[in-house]
Design a protein around this motif. Structure first.
Motif, PDB file in Angstrom:
ATOM      1  N   VAL A   1       5.712  -5.447  25.148  1.00 32.07           N
ATOM      2  CA  VAL A   1       6.748  -4.511  24.680  1.00 32.07           C
ATOM      3  C   VAL A   1       7.402  -3.896  25.922  1.00 32.07           C
ATOM      4  O   VAL A   1       6.964  -2.863  26.409  1.00 32.07           O
ATOM      5  N   PRO A   2       8.455  -4.541  26.432  1.00 27.17           N
ATOM      6  CA  PRO A   2       9.060  -4.038  27.668  1.00 27.17           C
ATOM      7  C   PRO A   2       9.897  -2.778  27.509  1.00 27.17           C
ATOM      8  O   PRO A   2      10.185  -2.102  28.481  1.00 27.17           O
ATOM      9  N   PHE A   3      10.297  -2.442  26.289  1.00 22.66           N
ATOM     10  CA  PHE A   3      11.173  -1.293  26.093  1.00 22.66           C
ATOM     11  C   PHE A   3      10.801  -0.598  24.790  1.00 22.66           C
ATOM     12  O   PHE A   3      10.759  -1.223  23.730  1.00 22.66           O
ATOM     13  N   VAL A   4      10.518   0.699  24.875  1.00 24.15           N
ATOM     14  CA  VAL A   4      10.201   1.496  23.690  1.00 24.15           C
ATOM     15  C   VAL A   4      10.798   2.878  23.889  1.00 24.15           C
ATOM     16  O   VAL A   4      10.773   3.422  24.998  1.00 24.15           O
ATOM     17  N   GLU A   5      11.397   3.418  22.814  1.00 24.16           N
ATOM     18  CA  GLU A   5      11.992   4.748  22.903  1.00 24.16           C
ATOM     19  C   GLU A   5      11.938   5.446  21.551  1.00 24.16           C
ATOM     20  O   GLU A   5      11.906   4.805  20.503  1.00 24.16           O
ATOM     21  N   LEU A   6      11.903   6.758  21.631  1.00 25.24           N
ATOM     22  CA  LEU A   6      12.034   7.616  20.460  1.00 25.24           C
ATOM     23  C   LEU A   6      13.442   8.190  20.544  1.00 25.24           C
ATOM     24  O   LEU A   6      13.701   9.111  21.323  1.00 25.24           O
ATOM     25  N   ALA A   7      14.360   7.620  19.774  1.00 25.46           N
ATOM     26  CA  ALA A   7      15.759   8.032  19.863  1.00 25.46           C
ATOM     27  C   ALA A   7      16.474   7.767  18.553  1.00 25.46           C
ATOM     28  O   ALA A   7      16.066   6.888  17.779  1.00 25.46           O
ATOM     29  N   ASP A   8      17.537   8.510  18.322  1.00 28.13           N
ATOM     30  CA  ASP A   8      18.394   8.309  17.151  1.00 28.13           C
ATOM     31  C   ASP A   8      17.633   8.409  15.832  1.00 28.13           C
ATOM     32  O   ASP A   8      17.976   7.755  14.855  1.00 28.13           O
ATOM     33  N   GLY A   9      16.571   9.219  15.796  1.00 27.82           N
ATOM     34  CA  GLY A   9      15.801   9.375  14.575  1.00 27.82           C
ATOM     35  C   GLY A   9      14.930   8.180  14.247  1.00 27.82           C
ATOM     36  O   GLY A   9      14.516   7.996  13.100  1.00 27.82           O
ATOM     37  N   ARG A  10      14.631   7.378  15.257  1.00 24.93           N
ATOM     38  CA  ARG A  10      13.825   6.175  15.048  1.00 24.93           C
ATOM     39  C   ARG A  10      12.896   5.941  16.231  1.00 24.93           C
ATOM     40  O   ARG A  10      13.176   6.353  17.345  1.00 24.93           O
ATOM     41  N   LEU A  11      11.817   5.248  15.957  1.00 22.49           N
ATOM     42  CA  LEU A  11      11.029   4.604  17.002  1.00 22.49           C
ATOM     43  C   LEU A  11      11.633   3.217  17.100  1.00 22.49           C
ATOM     44  O   LEU A  11      11.723   2.503  16.094  1.00 22.49           O
ATOM     45  N   GLN A  12      12.084   2.834  18.277  1.00 19.70           N
ATOM     46  CA  GLN A  12      12.765   1.550  18.423  1.00 19.70           C
ATOM     47  C   GLN A  12      12.447   0.946  19.773  1.00 19.70           C
ATOM     48  O   GLN A  12      12.099   1.656  20.713  1.00 19.70           O
ATOM     49  N   GLY A  13      12.572  -0.360  19.846  1.00 19.90           N
ATOM     50  CA  GLY A  13      12.305  -1.012  21.106  1.00 19.90           C
ATOM     51  C   GLY A  13      12.452  -2.512  21.031  1.00 19.90           C
ATOM     52  O   GLY A  13      12.856  -3.086  20.016  1.00 19.90           O
TER      53      GLY A  13
END
Length: 187
Positions: A44-56
């Motif tokens: 998982v090279p990219f993970v973020e908590l943004a825009d009301g979502r956990l996304q990556g």
């Protein structure tokens, strides 16, 4: 002196509410939060908590050329998983696929289980959350699949992050970041 005149002369311009801001809030630099634990970036090279979502972005287990863009919405736990060229994930049929489970696990390593659970609005019931607990609590609500419209912006941010990794280390300012105002001290 008017705000416009102060701005033209390069003086700091005070705005309504500036007195209530701390020094670090007035700066243009974002605060960097250290990871909760070290994690490996291969899966998982990219993970973020943004825009009301956990996304990556999650690497494919079978094809080195393919990555999946996965997301889980806060509160509803609506999930989406598709390849970088918008083909749907074969494992995300009615429930979380392995890519989303990996994303949750890496988010817990990056941000800590409490922060991930709080951001996604997972009820912990006073227990110490883990990645398995957070995933189980979300899947227990039988979330619906979401549209994959969020894949493009997430993948674009991932590519932007990769571009920064290719730059030589320097302390000089980056041209694309020049719109940030300089920090000045007034004598």
């Amino acid at each position: 002196m008017s705000r416009r005149a102060a701005f033209r002369q390069g003086l700091p311009v005070l705005c309504k509410g500036d007195g209530a801001l701390s020094d670090w809030e007035k700066r243009s630099a974002a605060r960097v939060v250290a990871p909760a634990r070290a994690r490996k970036l291969a899966k998982v090279p990219f993970v973020e908590l943004a825009d009301g979502r956990l996304q990556g972005v999650v690497s494919s287990g079978s094809d080195i050329e393919r990555v999946y863009v996965s997301s889980v919405e806060a509160g509803t736990y609506a999930f989406a998983c598709s390849t970088n060229n918008n083909r749907p994930c074969g494992g995300a049929r009615g429930s979380f696929c392995n890519h989303i489970r990996s994303l949750v696990g890496e988010a817990v390593l990056q941000y800590g289980a409490e922060r991930v659970a709080r951001y996604l609005r997972v009820e912990t019931g006073g227990e110490e959350p883990t990645a398995a607990f957070v995933t189980s609590a979300m899947t227990g609500t039988r979330p619906a699949p979401a549209a994959t419209k969020t894949a493009a912006p997430v993948f674009s941010r991932f590519l932007r992050q990769l571009a920064y990794l290719e730059l030589d280390p320097t302390t000089a300012p980056l041209p694309e970041m020049q719109w940030f105002p300089q920090t000045r001290t007034v004598a």
